[in-house]
Design an enzyme around this catalytic site. Structure first.
Site, mmCIF file in Angstrom:
data_model
loop_
_atom_site.group_PDB
_atom_site.id
_atom_site.type_symbol
_atom_site.label_atom_id
_atom_site.label_comp_id
_atom_site.label_asym_id
_atom_site.label_seq_id
_atom_site.Cartn_x
_atom_site.Cartn_y
_atom_site.Cartn_z
ATOM 1 N N GLU A 175 5.246 -41.411 0.271
ATOM 2 C CA GLU A 175 5.227 -42.016 -1.059
ATOM 3 C C GLU A 175 6.486 -41.576 -1.797
ATOM 4 O O GLU A 175 6.868 -40.404 -1.735
ATOM 5 C CB GLU A 175 3.973 -41.549 -1.819
ATOM 6 N N HIS A 222 -0.710 -38.327 3.080
ATOM 7 C CA HIS A 222 0.681 -38.690 2.796
ATOM 8 C C HIS A 222 1.391 -37.557 2.071
ATOM 9 O O HIS A 222 0.751 -36.618 1.585
ATOM 10 C CB HIS A 222 0.757 -39.991 1.984
ATOM 11 N N HIS A 282 3.694 -34.090 -4.486
ATOM 12 C CA HIS A 282 2.335 -33.771 -4.050
ATOM 13 C C HIS A 282 2.128 -34.108 -2.581
ATOM 14 O O HIS A 282 2.907 -34.833 -1.978
ATOM 15 C CB HIS A 282 1.278 -34.485 -4.899
HETATM 16 CO CO CO Z 1 0.025 -39.880 -3.673
#
Ligand code: CO
Length: 149
Positions: free
Chosen positions: A136, A87, A8
């Protein structure tokens, strides 16, 4: 380190409701999850699912709205009042192996490995060690699907 798929893109927003309307009405998204609170991070989160032709899960947009003034994304929104890309999140097959690999490469890891918004272990890497991107790292969900409800 073994790179997995782009799970994502995290997008900060001052209003999840406004962002949901944007992705639905402007971008034509048809699969958007119910928002839910993550009080430990001080955020409300929801997922916009993008379709794929392969039948696999598509990459998601993770919408993130602050719950309060102490939220982890307040600083970002202070600098970016409209919100925006916060992010990126890549999957890995094994979170502990990935963490060790980044540590061995001297990459700064922000805090402990913890359970993220998808219910799987995650950690964050410092953007200054990652080509300017807050990154991440997330263990691939065991059943291969997104956390959802
Ligand atoms: Co995230």
């Amino acid at each position: 380190m073994k790179l997995g798929r782009l799970n994502h893109i995290g997008v900060a927003t001052p209003s999840i409701a406004d962002s949901i309307a944007h992705y639905r009405d402007v971008m034509g998204a048809t699969d958007i999850s119910e928002p839910f609170d993550m009080p430990e991070q001080g955020v409300k989160v929801c997922f916009v699912n993008t379709p794929t032709s392969s039948g696999m899960d598509g990459t998601q947009i993770e919408l993130i709205e602050p719950l309060d003034e102490n939220s982890t994304i307040m600083g970002f929104l202070a600098k970016n009042p409209l919100g925006g890309q916060h992010h990126v999140c890549f999957e890995v097959p094994d979170i502990e192996i990935a963490r060790e690999a980044f540590e061995d490469m001297g990459k700064r890891i922000l805090g402990p490995t913890r359970i993220g918004a998808h219910g799987t272990p995650i950690f964050f890497l410092h953007p200054k060690d990652m080509q300017g991107m807050l990154t991440e790292i997330m263990e691939t969900p065991k059943e291969g699907g997104h956390w959802s409800n």
